[in-house]
Design a protein around this motif. Structure first.
Motif, PDB file in Angstrom:
ATOM      1  N   GLU A 105       0.752  -1.139  -0.092  1.00  0.00           N
ATOM      2  CA  GLU A 105      -0.122  -0.132   0.035  1.00  0.00           C
ATOM      3  C   GLU A 105       0.842   1.337  -0.067  1.00  0.00           C
ATOM      4  OE1 GLU A 105      -3.145  -0.051   2.894  1.00  0.00           O
ATOM      5  OE2 GLU A 105      -3.534  -2.212   2.318  1.00  0.00           O
ATOM      6  N   ALA A 106       0.200   2.427  -0.168  1.00  0.00           N
ATOM      7  CA  ALA A 106       0.686   3.752  -0.437  1.00  0.00           C
ATOM      8  C   ALA A 106       1.709   4.051   0.967  1.00  0.00           C
ATOM      9  CB  ALA A 106      -0.129   4.698  -0.854  1.00  0.00           C
ATOM     10  N   VAL A 107       2.517   4.836   0.933  1.00  0.00           N
ATOM     11  CA  VAL A 107       3.233   5.510   1.994  1.00  0.00           C
ATOM     12  C   VAL A 107       1.923   6.368   2.892  1.00  0.00           C
ATOM     13  CG1 VAL A 107       4.914   6.959   3.086  1.00  0.00           C
ATOM     14  CG2 VAL A 107       5.531   5.530   1.131  1.00  0.00           C
ATOM     15  N   PRO A 108       1.774   5.952   4.153  1.00  0.00           N
ATOM     16  CA  PRO A 108       0.365   6.491   4.935  1.00  0.00           C
ATOM     17  C   PRO A 108       0.583   7.779   5.245  1.00  0.00           C
ATOM     18  CG  PRO A 108       1.683   4.953   6.077  1.00  0.00           C
ATOM     19  CD  PRO A 108       2.528   4.957   4.951  1.00  0.00           C
ATOM     20  N   VAL A 109       1.568   8.832   4.911  1.00  0.00           N
ATOM     21  CA  VAL A 109       1.618  10.030   5.454  1.00  0.00           C
ATOM     22  C   VAL A 109       1.952  11.134   4.082  1.00  0.00           C
ATOM     23  CG1 VAL A 109       2.554   9.648   7.580  1.00  0.00           C
ATOM     24  CG2 VAL A 109       4.008   9.862   5.992  1.00  0.00           C
ATOM     25  N   ALA A 110       1.599  12.390   4.283  1.00  0.00           N
ATOM     26  CA  ALA A 110       1.864  13.199   3.196  1.00  0.00           C
ATOM     27  C   ALA A 110       3.324  13.477   2.918  1.00  0.00           C
ATOM     28  CB  ALA A 110       1.038  14.527   3.427  1.00  0.00           C
ATOM     29  N   ALA A 111       3.934  13.687   1.895  1.00  0.00           N
ATOM     30  CA  ALA A 111       5.355  14.116   1.376  1.00  0.00           C
ATOM     31  C   ALA A 111       5.728  15.417   2.336  1.00  0.00           C
ATOM     32  CB  ALA A 111       5.530  14.255   0.075  1.00  0.00           C
ATOM     33  N   GLY A 112       4.878  16.044   2.796  1.00  0.00           N
ATOM     34  CA  GLY A 112       5.244  17.333   3.439  1.00  0.00           C
ATOM     35  C   GLY A 112       5.843  17.035   4.791  1.00  0.00           C
ATOM     36  N   VAL A 113       5.776  15.856   5.237  1.00  0.00           N
ATOM     37  CA  VAL A 113       6.381  15.681   6.696  1.00  0.00           C
ATOM     38  C   VAL A 113       8.039  15.565   6.631  1.00  0.00           C
ATOM     39  CG1 VAL A 113       4.589  14.354   7.505  1.00  0.00           C
ATOM     40  CG2 VAL A 113       6.411  13.249   6.462  1.00  0.00           C
ATOM     41  N   LEU A 114       8.289  15.418   5.282  1.00  0.00           N
ATOM     42  CA  LEU A 114       9.804  15.250   4.971  1.00  0.00           C
ATOM     43  C   LEU A 114      10.611  16.797   4.809  1.00  0.00           C
ATOM     44  CD1 LEU A 114       9.588  12.357   2.400  1.00  0.00           C
ATOM     45  CD2 LEU A 114      10.653  12.116   4.662  1.00  0.00           C
ATOM     46  N   ARG A 115      11.554  17.152   5.670  1.00  0.00           N
ATOM     47  CA  ARG A 115      12.112  18.185   5.338  1.00  0.00           C
ATOM     48  C   ARG A 115      13.226  17.865   4.235  1.00  0.00           C
ATOM     49  NH1 ARG A 115      13.254  19.992  11.725  1.00  0.00           N
ATOM     50  NH2 ARG A 115      10.881  21.012  11.788  1.00  0.00           N
ATOM     51  N   PRO A 116      13.775  19.000   3.479  1.00  0.00           N
ATOM     52  CA  PRO A 116      14.667  18.717   2.432  1.00  0.00           C
ATOM     53  C   PRO A 116      15.822  17.907   3.232  1.00  0.00           C
ATOM     54  CG  PRO A 116      13.984  20.845   2.272  1.00  0.00           C
ATOM     55  CD  PRO A 116      13.454  20.338   3.700  1.00  0.00           C
ATOM     56  N   GLY A 117      16.440  16.922   2.473  1.00  0.00           N
ATOM     57  CA  GLY A 117      17.605  16.142   3.094  1.00  0.00           C
ATOM     58  C   GLY A 117      17.234  15.346   4.355  1.00  0.00           C
ATOM     59  N   ALA A 118      15.869  15.063   4.770  1.00  0.00           N
ATOM     60  CA  ALA A 118      15.758  14.383   6.035  1.00  0.00           C
ATOM     61  C   ALA A 118      16.115  12.925   5.682  1.00  0.00           C
ATOM     62  CB  ALA A 118      13.987  14.361   6.162  1.00  0.00           C
ATOM     63  N   LEU A 119      16.320  12.329   6.785  1.00  0.00           N
ATOM     64  CA  LEU A 119      16.465  10.833   6.936  1.00  0.00           C
ATOM     65  C   LEU A 119      15.199  10.046   7.014  1.00  0.00           C
ATOM     66  CD1 LEU A 119      18.528   8.558   6.894  1.00  0.00           C
ATOM     67  CD2 LEU A 119      18.464   8.500   9.283  1.00  0.00           C
ATOM     68  N   ALA A 120      14.756   9.066   5.959  1.00  0.00           N
ATOM     69  CA  ALA A 120      13.701   8.375   6.085  1.00  0.00           C
ATOM     70  C   ALA A 120      13.790   7.020   6.013  1.00  0.00           C
ATOM     71  CB  ALA A 120      12.887   8.704   4.795  1.00  0.00           C
ATOM     72  N   VAL A 121      13.740   6.183   7.066  1.00  0.00           N
ATOM     73  CA  VAL A 121      14.153   5.159   7.546  1.00  0.00           C
ATOM     74  C   VAL A 121      12.880   3.970   7.459  1.00  0.00           C
ATOM     75  CG1 VAL A 121      15.073   3.213   9.031  1.00  0.00           C
ATOM     76  CG2 VAL A 121      15.858   5.599   9.151  1.00  0.00           C
ATOM     77  N   ASP A 122      12.967   2.968   6.636  1.00  0.00           N
ATOM     78  CA  ASP A 122      11.890   1.861   6.726  1.00  0.00           C
ATOM     79  C   ASP A 122      12.377   0.608   7.606  1.00  0.00           C
ATOM     80  OD1 ASP A 122       9.690   0.368   6.317  1.00  0.00           O
ATOM     81  OD2 ASP A 122       9.363   0.629   4.200  1.00  0.00           O
ATOM     82  N   MET A 123      11.612   0.135   8.572  1.00  0.00           N
ATOM     83  CA  MET A 123      12.111  -1.003   9.159  1.00  0.00           C
ATOM     84  C   MET A 123      12.206  -2.092   8.228  1.00  0.00           C
ATOM     85  SD  MET A 123      10.521  -0.862  12.958  1.00  0.00           S
ATOM     86  CE  MET A 123      10.905   0.633  14.126  1.00  0.00           C
ATOM     87  N   MET A 124      11.364  -2.094   7.149  1.00  0.00           N
ATOM     88  CA  MET A 124      11.717  -3.398   6.220  1.00  0.00           C
ATOM     89  C   MET A 124      12.951  -3.190   5.589  1.00  0.00           C
ATOM     90  SD  MET A 124       8.443  -4.655   6.010  1.00  0.00           S
ATOM     91  CE  MET A 124       6.801  -4.262   6.870  1.00  0.00           C
ATOM     92  N   TYR A 125      13.016  -4.407   4.692  1.00  0.00           N
ATOM     93  CA  TYR A 125      14.455  -4.259   3.836  1.00  0.00           C
ATOM     94  C   TYR A 125      14.055  -5.052   2.569  1.00  0.00           C
ATOM     95  CZ  TYR A 125      15.303  -8.678   6.188  1.00  0.00           C
ATOM     96  OH  TYR A 125      15.289  -9.741   6.725  1.00  0.00           O
ATOM     97  N   GLY A 126      14.752  -5.192   1.571  1.00  0.00           N
ATOM     98  CA  GLY A 126      14.713  -5.630   0.356  1.00  0.00           C
ATOM     99  C   GLY A 126      13.681  -5.202  -0.688  1.00  0.00           C
ATOM    100  N   ALA A 127      12.821  -6.117  -1.213  1.00  0.00           N
ATOM    101  CA  ALA A 127      11.458  -5.495  -2.050  1.00  0.00           C
ATOM    102  C   ALA A 127      10.503  -4.951  -1.202  1.00  0.00           C
ATOM    103  CB  ALA A 127      10.970  -6.566  -2.882  1.00  0.00           C
ATOM    104  N   ALA A 128      10.312  -5.280  -0.020  1.00  0.00           N
ATOM    105  CA  ALA A 128       9.273  -4.796   0.793  1.00  0.00           C
ATOM    106  C   ALA A 128       9.489  -3.407   1.242  1.00  0.00           C
ATOM    107  CB  ALA A 128       9.219  -5.623   2.094  1.00  0.00           C
TER     108      ALA A 128
END
Ligand code: NAP
Length: 285
Positions: A208-231
């Motif tokens: 499913e789509a990322v569940p928040v608006a892209a506006g939460v990301l500051r320019p250059g923010a670090l965005a970590v997903d706990m998943m890895y690989g294709a997920a």
């Protein structure tokens, strides 16, 4: 030979046996680490069987890692809990005491995430603003250690907002002690933007789509997903497309394992080396 394992359902996909076997080889520790699937209503019996089988062979079961969906069962089974596991109400590491056999529960997910962000990604968290998406077992496990870093503001956002509110309430005293502003919001209503965004939901697994608006990301923010690989691909692509620096959950996985290994063996394994090896393995498919 001391015995360890990871217990989950499903558990075939788990990289933990590979990681701990590499840790053991690199630190010269004699141990065997396997994987065991438990029936959904049979976690305690699976732990008991693992210990009994080791004893019958004249060996010692030293502990086990616990993965989905048993982290809450493991917290209930443990006879003592670390403070971080008590706050999380979830346990990913059990240690069987060598002297009296008592079961101690800990949660190394949070310290694993913090070590990956601060040491491996080189982003110190003190004074930053952080968004944690999700309020399930994984989010619960990392909230306390994230607060311990001295972040300035931490927002927990979840599809079921009541779960975010409960998680925030449980950690209110810790946030106050650190002077951190701690808030709970529904996914679509998160106010402001953040230096670090951590996705601890299972949404990417569901495709499913990322569940928040892209506006939460500051320019250059670090965005970590706990998943890895294709997920993790959907979240990582979204982060990159909106000017953030994406990072998957492989580093957290290795760092939480390193903390468990140190708890069991009293030796800290070379986690950066093992992460580089595992990254090459995963990238090769
Ligand atoms: P969980 O307890 O089942 O919680 C699932 C979370 O995801 C809840 O917050 C749930 O929201 C949310 N969610 C599920 N589907 C969603 C969707 N379609 N849209 C928005 N939110 C959705 O699972 P968990 O134990 O927290 O694990 C979460 C993920 O983290 C798992 O995939 C796990 O593999 C990963 N993880 C990785 C590591 C690592 O070392 N890299 C460690 C731990 C966990 P509701 O509350 O509204 O249902």
């Amino acid at each position: 030979m001391d015995r360890y394992c990871v217990i989950g359902n499903p558990v075939e996909h788990s990289r933990s046996p590979w990681i701990h076997t590499r840790f053991a080889a690199l630190t010269g520790q004699a141990l065997d680490y396997g994987r065991r699937v438990a029936p959904l209503d049979g976690f305690a019996a699976a732990v008991e069987a693992f210990r009994a089988e080791a004893a019958a062979r004249g060996e010692r079961a030293g502990g086990c890692n616990v993965t989905v969906p048993f982290k809450f069962d493991a917290a209930a089974l443990a006879q003592s809990l670390s403070e971080r596991a008590r706050l999380a109400q979830a346990v990913n590491t059990l240690r069987f005491d060598a002297a009296d056999g008592r079961i101690h529960g800990d949660n190394t997910d949070g310290v694993g995430l913090v070590n990956d962000i601060e040491r491996n990604a080189g982003v110190p968290l003190a004074g930053r603003e952080l968004l944690l998406i999700g309020a399930g077992g994984a989010a619960a496990g990392v909230l306390g250690p994230l607060l311990d870093t001295g972040v300035r503001r931490l927002v927990v956002a979840n599809r079921t907002v009541d779960k975010a509110v409960a998680l925030v309430r449980r950690h209110a005293a810790l946030a106050l002690a650190h002077g951190t502003t701690l808030e709970a919001w529904a996914l679509g209503e998160v106010p402001g933007s953040f230096d670090v965004v951590v996705n601890a939901t299972a949404s990417s697994l569901a495709g499913e789509a990322v569940p928040v608006a892209a506006g939460v990301l500051r320019p250059g923010a670090l965005a970590v997903d706990m998943m890895y690989g294709a997920a993790a691909a959907g979240f990582m692509g979204w982060a990159r497309a909106h000017g953030a620096v994406p990072r998957d959950g492989l580093g957290m996985l290795v760092e939480q394992a390193a903390e468990a290994f140190a708890l069991w063996r009293g030796v800290r394994p070379p986690s950066a080396e093992v992460l580089a090896e595992l990254r090459a393995l995963v990238d090769a498919g």
